[in-house]
Design an enzyme around this catalytic site. Structure first.
Site, short mmCIF file in Angstrom:
data_model
loop_
_atom_site.label_atom_id
_atom_site.label_comp_id
_atom_site.label_asym_id
_atom_site.label_seq_id
_atom_site.Cartn_x
_atom_site.Cartn_y
_atom_site.Cartn_z
CD1 TRP A 107 -23.89 -15.18 -30.11
CD2 TRP A 107 -24.29 -16.35 -31.98
NE1 TRP A 107 -24.40 -16.41 -29.74
CE2 TRP A 107 -24.66 -17.14 -30.86
CE3 TRP A 107 -24.44 -16.89 -33.25
CZ2 TRP A 107 -25.18 -18.43 -31.00
CZ3 TRP A 107 -24.96 -18.17 -33.39
CH2 TRP A 107 -25.33 -18.93 -32.27
CG ASP A 176 -27.44 -11.10 -34.07
OD1 ASP A 176 -28.56 -11.22 -33.55
OD2 ASP A 176 -26.58 -12.00 -34.08
CE LYS A 200 -30.87 -15.92 -28.24
NZ LYS A 200 -30.53 -17.27 -27.79
#
Ligand code: PMP
Length: 365
Positions: A107, A176, A200
């Site tokens: 990511w 993040d 999530k």
């Protein structure tokens, strides 16, 4: 409990993922006729008083439940966490400043790639040569002069590793936290921005929460399109254009659920218990199950492991469904098994998985 509970499985998907059943049922009840008004919330204008109060409550819960200080606001944006990768440099960087990136895996690589088009950025540390099995100590992060922010990914959802503590740095962190939103307490003084998609820990896909330090808004880059501007979104209560009303409404319900369930401290506690059950099972399997991540850096949200052969992994995934354990396949980039265990995953789901893992090893080990 509704009739549809009979068919519920333990869903270990990495996101979108399992949501609290009571939230789904409440949404179902209210969906067609919102509080006797004769229409669904999804049919109402986002400019009206009903959505306005939902938005305000969601905003205030999202801030207070995560103990965000007064100097923070939270925006509800679209485009996923992915849209934040270019938006961060677009807003924060000026000609004479640059952004640093701590490369812990997939990511951050994506973030690095996307950020390059919007400003001067560089890698301040990389775990690539250690196969991304740990995060760095503060002293290993090499910052250049004129660095405005340091981007990090608190938990690599695919790699299965996390920062056990956030580094001490001279410049603010942009985090993040896609897979750890309201799942762990954080030292807000270290951050200027914390972002992540809802899908999530907080609700359905479609909305990204961006926590931003209000005192930086005035100094952000103004020469950017309005939909990408944090300052414009903040001044317009995230409604520079039509907001994702359904996702925000459901995030509101999940936040109420989170509050009823003991808040972030309790989520942190449950995450520790769930992940420990799995890692203990892996570590006590005489090498049948293997997790590549160094112990101190193992994720409490995404537990990744492998079995001795790809054939056994295939059998494992097939047989797991008989225990109502689904979506355990590892990400296609890394393979193996991945159990994503976010806030709404009940401990019983993990206990069932552990018991299946023990049975499977007994039969195949
Ligand atoms: N960052 C991390 C850590 C993620 O796990 C994800 C999604 N799995 C993303 C960014 C991208 O998020 P989105 O799909 O919301 O753009």
């Amino acid at each position: 409990m509704g009739e549809n509970t009979v068919n519920r499985v333990y869903n270990f998907s990495a996101g979108p993922c399992t949501l609290p059943l009571e939230v789904l049922e409440e949404t179902q009840t209210e969906l067609v006729d919102y509080h006797g008004l004769g229409m669904s919330l999804l049919e109402m204008s986002h400019r009206g008083p009903i959505f306005d109060s939902i938005y305000e409550e969601t905003r205030s819960l999202a801030l207070s439940l995560w103990d965000a200080p007064d100097d923070f606001d939270v925006l509800f944006l679209q485009g996923g966490a992915s849209a934040q990768f270019p938006m961060v440099p677009m807003n924060l960087l000026h000609e004479d400043t640059r952004g640093a990136y701590i490369n812990t895996g997939h990511w951050v690589k994506i973030a690095l790639n996307d950020a390059q088009y919007s400003g001067d950025i560089y890698q301040a540390w990389s775990g690539e040569y250690e196969a991304f099995t740990r995060t760095p100590e503060s002293s290993e992060i090499k910052l250049k002069d004129r660095t405005r922010y340091v981007h990090l990914c608190s938990n690599e959802t695919i790699g299965g590793l996390r920062f056990p503590v956030f580094p001490d740095l001279e410049v603010p962190i942009v985090a993040d936290m896609s897979s750890e939103m309201l799942a762990r307490a954080i030292p807000w003084e270290k951050f200027d921005i914390v972002f992540g998609g809802a899908q999530k820990n907080l609700g359905p896909a479609g909305v990204t929460l961006v926590y931003i330090r209000k005192s930086i808004l005035g100094s952000l880059n103004k020469a950017i399109p309005r939909t990408f501007s944090y300052a414009i979104e903040q001044a317009n209560q995230s409604m520079a254009n039509t907001p994702p009303v359904f996702s925000i409404w459901m995030v509101n319900k999940v936040l109420h659920w989170l509050e009823r369930n003991g808040g972030v401290r309790e989520m942190e506690n449950r995450a520790y218990i769930r992940s420990k059950l799995l890692y203990d099972c892996i570590d006590n399997s005489d090498g049948f199950y293997r997790c590549p991540i160094q112990n101190a850096y193992r994720s409490q949200m995404n537990v990744i492991y492998s079995l001795p052969t790809p054939e056994l992994e295939k059998d494992f995934l097939e047989q797991a469904t008989q225990y109502k354990l689904v979506h355990l396949r590892g990400h296609r980039i890394v393979g193996g098994i991945r159990a994503s265990i976010y806030n709404a995953m009940p401990i019983e789901g993990v206990e069932t998985l552990v018991s299946f893992m023990q049975d499977f090893r007994r039969e195949n080990g």
